[in-house]
Design an enzyme around this catalytic site. Structure first.
Site, PDB file in Angstrom:
ATOM      1  N   CYS A   1     -36.571  -8.177   5.198  1.00  0.00           N
ATOM      2  CA  CYS A   1     -36.214  -6.752   5.220  1.00  0.00           C
ATOM      3  C   CYS A   1     -35.174  -6.482   6.303  1.00  0.00           C
ATOM      4  O   CYS A   1     -35.238  -5.480   7.020  1.00  0.00           O
ATOM      5  CB  CYS A   1     -37.450  -5.891   5.419  1.00  0.00           C
ATOM      6  SG  CYS A   1     -38.526  -6.387   6.777  1.00  0.00           S
ATOM      7  N   GLY A   2     -34.213  -7.393   6.430  1.00  0.00           N
ATOM      8  CA  GLY A   2     -33.108  -7.195   7.360  1.00  0.00           C
ATOM      9  C   GLY A   2     -33.568  -7.187   8.809  1.00  0.00           C
ATOM     10  O   GLY A   2     -34.474  -7.914   9.206  1.00  0.00           O
TER      11      GLY A   2
END
Length: 289
Positions: A88-89
């Protein structure tokens, strides 16, 4: 130069990866809509109870609850909300950076910190950092439930009531929009007028009549307030997680598409070079005959 067989193998591998990232992007988009709806449904309650507690902090009741008691800060507690999964980055990295900055600031002031971890990524970070962990809860799923969170939260609240910690902070990622998520580190306890927003400070002074008594009403209300704030933080963090994952997987899918295009171009050049070489050998052989 790589052979055509090696390039074909690379193209196939990247295509398989793109299928996975595309599927994860679609799943995250579906979960994001539900997480945003759940977060927005919880916001009115959280805002209203915050407004009531803000008014209470400016009132002058005959009983002053423990959650409003200020004292010299020698030790603090921090509730860290992160995700259970990755991909998720920089979502978890940003909020963990806030924790690292907090540790550095508190070490300079000789203030100890005790942590509660909500989410596997935060728990792993705290274990690696050898931080003091007093409670934890992981694998909370895609829908937050207060009965799952309450055990970990209660450990911090009881420590504050006993005077073992002098302040409680809450670290999470606030959802702004699908493209932006903001890491937040805010003071949860004790509730002080200085921590209120300008709009709340500017309001009129309030006072109340309590039935049956101020102690039971205020203690119960403030506990509900803390639980509401933490539930809202977890809901915000989940919406941020799905949004960040959708954006990350879309970027990964787009990058895979670009890589496939570059490999396809390289494959065509290599194949053309091999054909040209074979034709040259045939023409050279014919000329020699």
């Amino acid at each position: 130069m790589a052979s055509t067989k090696e390039i074909r193998s690379k193209i196939k591998s990247v295509q398989n990866t793109r299928k996975i990232t595309k599927a994860m992007e679609m799943v995250a988009a579906s979960k994001m809509r539900r997480a945003q709806e759940r977060m927005r449904n919880a916001r009115p309650y959280a805002e209203k109870i915050r407004e009531i507690v803000a008014n209470l902090s400016k009132a002058n009741p005959e009983f002053r609850p423990a959650y409003m008691a200020t004292r010299e800060v020698k030790k603090i507690g921090t509730i860290l909300v992160t995700t259970d999964k990755g991909l998720c980055g920089g979502l978890n990295t940003n909020v963990l950076r806030l924790i690292a900055n907090q540790v550095r600031d508190m070490e300079g002031s000789n203030v100890g910190i005790e942590y509660t971890a909500i989410g596997s990524k935060g728990l792993q970070f705290l274990n690696r950092s050898k931080a003091k962990l007093i409670s934890q809860t992981i694998q909370i799923g895609d829908t937050p439930h207060m009965d799952v969170l309450i055990g970990a939260i209660t450990a911090q609240l009881e420590a504050f009531e006993r005077g073992e910690i002098d302040a409680v902070y809450l670290a999470y990622t606030r959802f702004v929009n699908a493209m932006k998520q903001e890491p937040v580190l805010e003071k949860l306890l004790p509730l002080e007028p200085a921590a209120l927003t300008p709009e709340e400070k500017a309001g009129n002074s309030w006072d109340y009549i309590y039935e049956p008594d101020a102690e039971s009403i205020l203690n119960g209300l403030l506990k509900r307030y803390v639980e509401a704030m933490i539930y809202q933080a977890v809901a915000e963090n989940m919406a941020s997680e799905q949004s960040a994952r959708m954006v990350s997987m879309k970027a990964a899918s787009d990058n895979a598409k670009n890589v496939i295009g570059e490999l396809q171009l390289e494959y065509n050049k290599t194949r053309q070079a091999a054909i040209t070489k074979e034709l040259s050998e045939i023409v050279g052989g014919a000329a020699a005959v």
